[in-house]
Scaffold this motif. Sequence first.
Motif, PDB file in Angstrom:
ATOM      1  N   LEU A  21      -2.333  15.879  12.882  1.00 58.56           N
ATOM      2  CA  LEU A  21      -3.122  14.962  12.112  1.00 58.56           C
ATOM      3  C   LEU A  21      -4.651  15.527  12.031  1.00 58.56           C
ATOM      4  O   LEU A  21      -5.201  15.649  10.918  1.00 58.56           O
ATOM      5  CB  LEU A  21      -3.229  13.567  12.511  1.00 58.56           C
ATOM      6  N   GLY A  22      -5.060  16.258  13.087  1.00 60.00           N
ATOM      7  CA  GLY A  22      -6.422  16.744  13.132  1.00 60.00           C
ATOM      8  C   GLY A  22      -6.369  17.887  12.161  1.00 60.00           C
ATOM      9  O   GLY A  22      -7.387  18.124  11.542  1.00 60.00           O
ATOM     10  N   GLY A  23      -5.163  18.771  12.255  1.00 62.07           N
ATOM     11  CA  GLY A  23      -5.187  19.956  11.573  1.00 62.07           C
ATOM     12  C   GLY A  23      -5.170  19.873   9.941  1.00 62.07           C
ATOM     13  O   GLY A  23      -5.661  20.160   9.039  1.00 62.07           O
ATOM     14  N   PRO A  82      -6.073  27.275  19.483  1.00 66.77           N
ATOM     15  CA  PRO A  82      -6.237  27.316  17.874  1.00 66.77           C
ATOM     16  C   PRO A  82      -7.089  28.378  17.384  1.00 66.77           C
ATOM     17  O   PRO A  82      -7.085  29.038  16.104  1.00 66.77           O
ATOM     18  CB  PRO A  82      -6.895  26.073  17.616  1.00 66.77           C
ATOM     19  N   ALA A  83      -7.941  29.033  18.008  1.00 67.52           N
ATOM     20  CA  ALA A  83      -8.953  29.897  17.636  1.00 67.52           C
ATOM     21  C   ALA A  83      -8.124  31.368  17.529  1.00 67.52           C
ATOM     22  O   ALA A  83      -8.283  32.264  16.594  1.00 67.52           O
ATOM     23  CB  ALA A  83     -10.036  30.493  18.804  1.00 67.52           C
ATOM     24  N   ALA A  97      -2.111  25.888  13.742  1.00 63.80           N
ATOM     25  CA  ALA A  97      -2.755  25.816  14.847  1.00 63.80           C
ATOM     26  C   ALA A  97      -2.470  24.466  15.523  1.00 63.80           C
ATOM     27  O   ALA A  97      -2.099  24.332  16.712  1.00 63.80           O
ATOM     28  CB  ALA A  97      -4.387  26.049  14.812  1.00 63.80           C
ATOM     29  N   GLY A  98      -2.315  23.418  15.081  1.00 60.48           N
ATOM     30  CA  GLY A  98      -2.056  21.906  15.332  1.00 60.48           C
ATOM     31  C   GLY A  98      -0.717  21.993  15.937  1.00 60.48           C
ATOM     32  O   GLY A  98      -0.249  21.411  17.021  1.00 60.48           O
ATOM     33  N   PHE A  99       0.373  22.843  15.029  1.00 58.92           N
ATOM     34  CA  PHE A  99       1.517  22.834  15.546  1.00 58.92           C
ATOM     35  C   PHE A  99       1.920  23.272  16.809  1.00 58.92           C
ATOM     36  O   PHE A  99       2.590  22.952  17.691  1.00 58.92           O
ATOM     37  CB  PHE A  99       2.439  23.422  14.476  1.00 58.92           C
ATOM     38  N   THR A 100       1.037  24.421  17.087  1.00 60.39           N
ATOM     39  CA  THR A 100       1.315  25.191  18.370  1.00 60.39           C
ATOM     40  C   THR A 100       0.713  24.351  19.737  1.00 60.39           C
ATOM     41  O   THR A 100       1.398  24.580  20.824  1.00 60.39           O
ATOM     42  CB  THR A 100       0.500  26.381  18.696  1.00 60.39           C
ATOM     43  N   GLY A 139      -4.621  34.450  11.582  1.00 61.88           N
ATOM     44  CA  GLY A 139      -5.202  34.109  10.215  1.00 61.88           C
ATOM     45  C   GLY A 139      -4.336  33.104   9.610  1.00 61.88           C
ATOM     46  O   GLY A 139      -4.158  32.999   8.326  1.00 61.88           O
ATOM     47  N   LYS A 140      -3.826  32.256  10.397  1.00 60.01           N
ATOM     48  CA  LYS A 140      -3.129  31.035  10.071  1.00 60.01           C
ATOM     49  C   LYS A 140      -4.003  29.752   9.814  1.00 60.01           C
ATOM     50  O   LYS A 140      -5.303  29.722  10.041  1.00 60.01           O
ATOM     51  CB  LYS A 140      -2.083  30.730  11.166  1.00 60.01           C
TER      52      LYS A 140
END
Length: 370
Positions: free
Chosen positions: A28-30, A162-163, A176-179, A170-171
């Motif tokens: 949700l944050g992503g 996420p960084a 990043a939220g999925f990971t 470059g995603k």
Amino acid sequence: MYTREQRAKIQGYLSSVWGISAVTGPLLGGFFVDKLSWRYVFWMNIPLGLLAMVGILLFFHENLSKEQRKIDYFGTIWIFLAISTLLVILVEIDGTNTFTSPLFWVMGTSSAVCFMLFLFQERRAAVPAMPLEIWRNRLIALANIASLTTGIIIIAITSYLPAFIQGVMGKSATIAGFTLTTMSIGWPIASTIAGRLLLKIGYRKTSILGSLFLVSGGVMFLFLTPERGPGWAGAGSFLIGAGMGMTSTSFIVGIQSNVNWNMRGTATASNMFMRSLGSALGVAFFGGILNSYVKAAMLKSGMEGDLSIHSVNQLLDPNEVGKMSDTLQTTLKEALSSGLHMTFSSMLILALVSAALIWFLPSNEIKRHE
């Protein structure tokens, strides 16, 4: 509220509920960052907070015999000052003149003095904020220190993975939220399983199993590269989450089973405090390491005059990264990648330290205070 046998299952259920709700958080944050605005990540706390308040008022009832208790204000102030100054020191590490700076030594000495004053206050306080006698219990001491190290591991992933996904791979923020979501999936599954294993093999063996997951996840992050993709990062996060679910549930149940009823709240809080402290120290320490590596890469490239630490943030913004030259993008990605690789390497070391601490836990020396 529950017997030892019931606590193992209930603690697993509680961790599962937390984990299930946490699954939606990173995604949700992503979505907010990608499609709306990062501000919605914070605005959404208002309706959720109100719902939590209503739920507590309506459904949480307890019968307690209330009595006047003194609050250890001085102990709280001393530990606050000790930790705060230490956090500032860790954040300011830049790999250049940190350790020769007078300010570094002044703040370091201040932190040590405040910590000693905290220990002195806890020995003399009628109702100490953190009774030192609980640390004489081998299980509590080892579990708390292990919670400190695992707290650092958790923050290393949630703050810096996420960084890597956005800045180096470059995603998008959603990917990043999925990971991170995979970690939130592994946590409740492992917590539920741990609740059952605790009754069969005990908290020590369950914790050891969890530590194997932590080390396995740490190894995967050690070999994380842009070419391996988000799937590799997600698998590593899942293993870390499984390890946290196993160990945290085992620690809480083991601690609560080793103290009297009137000390359960304090002993449980000490463990949660150490994990939170680990997160605070970890984000400051790894932030300092990352800043150091980024600065070193800028110096090496000869572009330091045109860049700053904040230039790395442009890699995380799809609108800004397109404005950079290929040379600039390459320089920033290499700087970010080297700093994050050191972070992930440190994370594996901490996972091994956690495993070593867990190995020395007593073998289910549970004192029955039901």
